[in-house]
Design a protein around this motif. Structure first.
Motif, PDB file in Angstrom:
ATOM      1  N   MET A  26       0.959  -1.353   0.031  1.00 10.97           N
ATOM      2  CA  MET A  26       0.059  -0.027  -0.129  1.00 10.97           C
ATOM      3  C   MET A  26       0.889   1.201  -0.074  1.00 10.97           C
ATOM      4  O   MET A  26       0.545   2.257  -0.580  1.00 10.97           O
ATOM      5  CB  MET A  26      -0.937   0.010   1.191  1.00 10.97           C
ATOM      6  N   CYS A 120     -13.343   1.132  -5.743  1.00  5.89           N
ATOM      7  CA  CYS A 120     -12.786  -0.066  -5.184  1.00  5.89           C
ATOM      8  C   CYS A 120     -13.293  -1.111  -5.868  1.00  5.89           C
ATOM      9  O   CYS A 120     -12.507  -1.961  -6.714  1.00  5.89           O
ATOM     10  CB  CYS A 120     -13.222  -0.356  -3.637  1.00  5.89           C
ATOM     11  N   LEU A 214      -7.049   9.477   2.855  1.00  9.25           N
ATOM     12  CA  LEU A 214      -7.373   8.033   3.385  1.00  9.25           C
ATOM     13  C   LEU A 214      -8.417   7.371   2.581  1.00  9.25           C
ATOM     14  O   LEU A 214      -8.075   6.144   2.157  1.00  9.25           O
ATOM     15  CB  LEU A 214      -7.797   8.270   4.865  1.00  9.25           C
ATOM     16  N   TRP A 217      -6.984   6.639  -1.044  1.00  9.49           N
ATOM     17  CA  TRP A 217      -5.861   5.378  -0.918  1.00  9.49           C
ATOM     18  C   TRP A 217      -6.280   4.042  -0.514  1.00  9.49           C
ATOM     19  O   TRP A 217      -5.865   3.054  -1.045  1.00  9.49           O
ATOM     20  CB  TRP A 217      -4.876   6.102   0.183  1.00  9.49           C
ATOM     21  N   ILE A 218      -6.950   4.114   0.510  1.00  6.81           N
ATOM     22  CA  ILE A 218      -7.513   2.625   1.073  1.00  6.81           C
ATOM     23  C   ILE A 218      -8.663   1.991  -0.181  1.00  6.81           C
ATOM     24  O   ILE A 218      -8.224   0.731  -0.443  1.00  6.81           O
ATOM     25  CB  ILE A 218      -8.324   2.724   2.200  1.00  6.81           C
ATOM     26  N   CYS A 219      -9.362   2.680  -0.552  1.00 10.58           N
ATOM     27  CA  CYS A 219     -10.594   2.279  -1.345  1.00 10.58           C
ATOM     28  C   CYS A 219      -9.963   1.843  -2.926  1.00 10.58           C
ATOM     29  O   CYS A 219     -10.124   0.718  -3.494  1.00 10.58           O
ATOM     30  CB  CYS A 219     -11.557   3.203  -1.779  1.00 10.58           C
ATOM     31  N   ARG A 222      -7.213  -1.154  -2.405  1.00 13.50           N
ATOM     32  CA  ARG A 222      -7.777  -2.505  -1.934  1.00 13.50           C
ATOM     33  C   ARG A 222      -8.464  -3.129  -3.122  1.00 13.50           C
ATOM     34  O   ARG A 222      -8.196  -4.289  -3.447  1.00 13.50           O
ATOM     35  CB  ARG A 222      -9.312  -2.415  -0.973  1.00 13.50           C
ATOM     36  N   ALA A 246     -13.012  -2.431   2.196  1.00 15.87           N
ATOM     37  CA  ALA A 246     -12.256  -1.025   1.892  1.00 15.87           C
ATOM     38  C   ALA A 246     -13.124   0.069   2.641  1.00 15.87           C
ATOM     39  O   ALA A 246     -12.533   1.197   3.246  1.00 15.87           O
ATOM     40  CB  ALA A 246     -12.299  -0.812   0.388  1.00 15.87           C
ATOM     41  N   LEU A 249     -12.724  -0.148   6.607  1.00 13.83           N
ATOM     42  CA  LEU A 249     -11.361   0.371   7.006  1.00 13.83           C
ATOM     43  C   LEU A 249     -11.184   1.758   6.822  1.00 13.83           C
ATOM     44  O   LEU A 249     -10.521   2.539   7.641  1.00 13.83           O
ATOM     45  CB  LEU A 249     -10.173  -0.396   5.986  1.00 13.83           C
ATOM     46  N   SER A 250     -11.682   2.404   5.704  1.00 17.45           N
ATOM     47  CA  SER A 250     -11.546   3.785   5.290  1.00 17.45           C
ATOM     48  C   SER A 250     -12.188   4.566   6.242  1.00 17.45           C
ATOM     49  O   SER A 250     -12.059   5.670   7.007  1.00 17.45           O
ATOM     50  CB  SER A 250     -11.911   3.994   3.918  1.00 17.45           C
ATOM     51  N   SER A 253     -10.445   4.568   9.597  1.00 16.30           N
ATOM     52  CA  SER A 253      -9.380   5.506   9.792  1.00 16.30           C
ATOM     53  C   SER A 253      -9.694   6.911   9.750  1.00 16.30           C
ATOM     54  O   SER A 253      -9.153   7.639  10.460  1.00 16.30           O
ATOM     55  CB  SER A 253      -8.847   5.141   8.177  1.00 16.30           C
TER      56      SER A 253
END
Length: 266
Positions: A26, A120, A214, A217-219, A222, A246, A249-250, A253
């Motif tokens: 990541m 995602c 955030l 980045w995460i979506c 993933r 995703a 987590l997002s 976060s």
């Protein structure tokens, strides 16, 4: 003869190695996404398409969420402040709560649920259908074509959506407090004007930029690494599970970083 019992130390070690490998992937993904910002030719049309999808497409959900949140804050704030005879502080309480906390957080959560999940799923489907692999075989950089425009679009859109959320929310608080509960309109506006400082506005803007980073980045990460995620399964099932992961987590976060940023910058 081998034992069927699970070795706790082995499981813990495997989990630790998986987490470290995932963080490494990541982090490299984030670096490549930012590198794509400076690579030419720029894809303005794709950037505008993503802004239209993320920003314009989220306006309705942001408007209704902000209006309902502001009206609830107006009613609850009135009943709380009325006990102390401080109804004149309603404008201050509503505006500060929205600008510093609820505006950036709720906007990020709404965008993560609507646009983050879509980003995602899009990248996950492109990965499992081998479209991204085909681009890489043709020496086409998928970051510059698909991922970097998403990063730029959400970094532009989410702070603007947060400002819209704050304005609509404050208006909702005005309707609930002034129109329904007979709070003096002058005291509502004066309380808001005298209590909100530039530092409060800057804190909200900084939060919205961090939350935007955030979420995207995460979506996108993933979805891009859908094959490498442990326990995701295969095919359409993996995209479904990873998309849910995703968004969760997002969202977590955003809430964690909301506390950290408030503790550091307040």
């Amino acid at each position: 003869m081998k034992s069927n019992k699970t070795n706790p130390l082995g499981t813990l070690g495997n989990t630790g190695l998986y987490i470290m490998a995932d963080l490494g992937r990541m982090t490299l993904f984030l670096g490549k996404a930012f590198r794509g910002i400076f690579r030419r030719p720029f894809r303005f049309r794709e950037l505008l398409r993503q802004i239209n999808f993320i920003g314009v497409g989220s306006l309705a959900v942001i408007f209704f969420t902000a209006a309902s949140t502001g009206m609830v804050l107006g009613l609850q704030g009135y009943y709380s402040l009325n006990k102390f005879g401080a109804e004149g502080m309603l404008g201050s309480a509503v505006s500060l709560t929205l600008i510093m906390e609820l505006g950036p957080v709720l906007t990020a959560l709404m965008v993560a649920g609507r646009a983050g999940s879509a980003m995602c799923a899009e990248l996950g489907i492109m990965r499992i259908s081998e479209q991204i692999d085909a681009l890489e075989c043709m020496a086409v950089d998928p970051f510059r074509y698909f991922i970097t425009p998403k990063f730029l679009a959400i970094l532009i859109s989410l702070p603007l959506l947060t400002v819209i959320f704050d304005v609509v929310g404050i208006a909702g608080g005005y309707v609930a407090g002034v129109s329904l509960m007979d709070v003096n309109p002058g005291s509502y506006i004066e309380g808001m004007r005298s209590s909100v400082t530039n530092h409060d506005i800057q804190l909200g803007v900084i939060k919205s930029f961090v939350f935007a980073l955030l979420v995207v980045w995460i979506c996108t990460g993933r979805g891009y690494f859908v094959r490498e995620i442990r326990g995701a399964g295969f095919g359409a099932e993996s995209v479904s599970r990873v998309t849910t992961q995703a968004v969760v987590l997002s969202s977590i976060s955003v809430l964690v970083f909301d506390y950290l940023l408030t503790a550091v910058l307040l």
